[in-house]
Design a protein around this motif. Structure first.
Motif, short mmCIF file in Angstrom:
data_model
loop_
_atom_site.label_atom_id
_atom_site.label_comp_id
_atom_site.label_asym_id
_atom_site.label_seq_id
_atom_site.Cartn_x
_atom_site.Cartn_y
_atom_site.Cartn_z
N MET A 15 -4.97 -11.44 0.76
CA MET A 15 -4.01 -10.39 0.39
C MET A 15 -3.48 -9.72 1.66
O MET A 15 -4.22 -9.53 2.62
N ILE A 16 -2.19 -9.38 1.63
CA ILE A 16 -1.59 -8.68 2.76
C ILE A 16 -2.28 -7.33 2.92
O ILE A 16 -2.42 -6.57 1.97
N LYS A 17 -2.70 -7.03 4.12
CA LYS A 17 -3.49 -5.82 4.34
C LYS A 17 -2.81 -4.82 5.29
O LYS A 17 -3.46 -3.92 5.80
N PRO A 32 15.00 -6.01 7.66
CA PRO A 32 14.74 -7.29 6.97
C PRO A 32 13.27 -7.69 7.01
O PRO A 32 12.74 -8.22 6.02
N ALA A 33 12.61 -7.42 8.13
CA ALA A 33 11.19 -7.78 8.24
C ALA A 33 10.36 -6.95 7.26
O ALA A 33 9.44 -7.46 6.62
N LEU A 34 10.73 -5.66 7.09
CA LEU A 34 9.98 -4.80 6.17
C LEU A 34 10.28 -5.19 4.73
O LEU A 34 9.37 -5.16 3.88
N SER A 35 11.52 -5.57 4.45
CA SER A 35 11.87 -6.03 3.10
C SER A 35 11.09 -7.30 2.75
O SER A 35 10.61 -7.47 1.62
N LYS A 36 10.98 -8.20 3.74
CA LYS A 36 10.24 -9.44 3.53
C LYS A 36 8.76 -9.12 3.26
O LYS A 36 8.12 -9.74 2.40
N TYR A 37 8.22 -8.13 3.98
CA TYR A 37 6.82 -7.73 3.77
C TYR A 37 6.62 -7.26 2.34
O TYR A 37 5.67 -7.66 1.66
N LEU A 38 7.53 -6.38 1.87
CA LEU A 38 7.37 -5.81 0.54
C LEU A 38 7.50 -6.88 -0.54
O LEU A 38 6.75 -6.88 -1.53
#
Length: 309
Positions: free
Chosen positions: A1-3, A29-35
Motif C-alpha cells: 500500500m502507498i504509505k 500532475p505527480a500529486l494527482s497521479k499519487y492520489l
C-alpha cells in the motif's frame, strides 16, 4: 500500500491539489497521479472530486483517522528509538535474593530512577539457584548475589561490587553483649562467635549463599550450633533478634539501610573478619546494554567504597 501519508494529509489540509503540490514542492500532475494510485489501491474514492475545495468522503474520513494514528505511532517510534540510543529509555530485569531486595533497592533505586526515570524495571527474587537458572535462560539481564566457590559459574561472568563483611547481629540487651558500647553499628568490634554456640541462632535455609559461608565458618571454629531456627528471609531473622530471641548474621550491605532496628548491635566475627564479595552476574558472552551498564555503575558508586568499619 502507498504509505506517503504526508501527501494525503497535505491535500486534506489545503483542499486543493495545486496548493498541496506547491507546499510539498512536487508537480501537480505527480500529486494527482499519487492520489489516483491511492484510490485505485484502496478501491474507493477518498475525496469528493466534484467539489472545490476538495472534501473527504466518508471513506476518506476513516482513512484519515487511520493514517493520523499511524503517523502518530511512527513519530512515537522514532522518538523512542532515539531515546533508547541515548539511554533515556529501556527495560531492565534484575534478579536478587529476597533479603537483598529489601536492603539494596532502597539504596540504589532513588539514585537510578532520578537519573533514568523512563527505564522500566522488573524484579525477580529467589535463592541463588533460582537466580542462576533464570539468568542462563535469558529471563533476566543481571542478578546481584555473592559468588560462592561451591557453585558452578562457568557459564556466567560477574563484576565485583564490594568486599562485604558479614556481621553478627545481637539485641543490645542480651547479657553476652550488654557490656559493649551502643555504637557498634557504626564501628562493630570483634566478638568471639564461639560464645554463642549454645544460643538460639536464626539462620538462612540450606541452599542460600549465606548458609554456605556460615556453615564453613562454623566448621572452621569447630562449632555445632545447638539451637537453630531456619528462615528463607533474613528480614525475619533480624526482627526476631530485635525481639530479643537470639542472634543472626547480616551482610554489610544490609547495615547501610534504615531497615535495621535501632536495638540491634553488630560485631565482626572470625579472624580475619569474615567477608565475601558482592557481585553483579550476567550470562557469559551476553551483550551488556547501556541501560544495564548504567545500573551496574550506580551499584558501584553506592557500594564500591572501602569500608570504614
Amino acid at each position: 500500500m502507498i504509505k506517503n501519508f504526508e501527501y494525503f494529509l497535505m491535500i486534506v489540509e489545503e483542499g486543493s491539489l495545486s496548493k498541496a503540490a506547491e507546499k510539498l514542492y512536487v508537480s501537480q500532475p505527480a500529486l494527482s497521479k499519487y492520489l489516483k494510485r491511492l484510490e485505485d489501491e484502496t478501491g474507493i474514492e477518498l475525496f469528493n472530486h466534484s467539489r472545490s475545495p476538495l472534501s473527504l468522503t466518508y471513506a476518506g474520513e476513516q482513512y484519515l483517522k487511520y493514517i493520523s494514528e499511524v503517523d502518530r505511532l511512527d513519530k512515537q517510534m522514532i522518538k523512542e528509538l532515539s531515546e533508547l540510543k541515548t539511554n533515556k529509555r529501556g527495560r531492565l530485569k534484575i534478579g536478587l535474593a529476597l533479603w537483598r531486595s529489601s536492603c539494596i533497592l532502597p539504596e540504589i533505586l532513588p539514585i537510578f530512577n532520578t537519573r533514568y526515570p523512563d527505564i522500566e524495571l522488573t524484579l525477580m527474587e529467589g535463592n541463588s539457584e533460582y537466580l542462576v537458572s533464570n539468568l542462563l535462560k535469558n529471563r533476566m539481564d543481571v542478578c546481584i548475589m555473592n559468588p560462592i566457590a561451591t557453585l558452578d559459574y562457568s557459564n556466567l561472568d560477574y563484576e565485583i561490587i564490594m568486599e562485604e563483611k558479614i556481621y553478627l547481629a545481637a539485641n543490645r540487651n542480651h547479657h553476652l553483649v550488654s557490656r559493649y558500647s551502643h555504637d557498634t553499628v557504626s564501628n562493630p568490634p570483634y566478638f568471639d562467635v564461639r560464645l554463642i554456640e549454645n544460643e538460639r541462632l536464626f539462620l538462612t535455609k540450606p541452599g542460600q549463599n549465606l548458609t554456605r559461608i556460615l556453615s564453613s565458618m562454623f566448621s572452621k571454629n569447630r562449632m555445632s550450633p545447638a539451637k537453630v531456627l531456619e528462615t528463607a528471609n533474613l528480614t525475619t531473622a533480624i526482627n526476631l533478634v530485635s525481639a530479643g530471641l537470639g542472634f543472626t548474621f547480616i551482610p554489610e550491605a544490609g547495615t547501610k539501610s534504615d531497615l535495621l532496628p535501632p536495638n540491634i548491635m553488630l560485631f565482626t566475627i572470625d579472624q580475619p573478619a569474615l567477608t565475601w564479595p558482592l557481585a553483579v552476574f550476567f550470562k557469559k558472552g551476553a551483550y551488556i546494554t547501556p541501560t544495564c551498564q548504567n545500573f551496574i555503575n550506580t551499584l558501584k558508586e553506592v557500594y564500591a567504597i572501602p569500608s570504614s568499619r
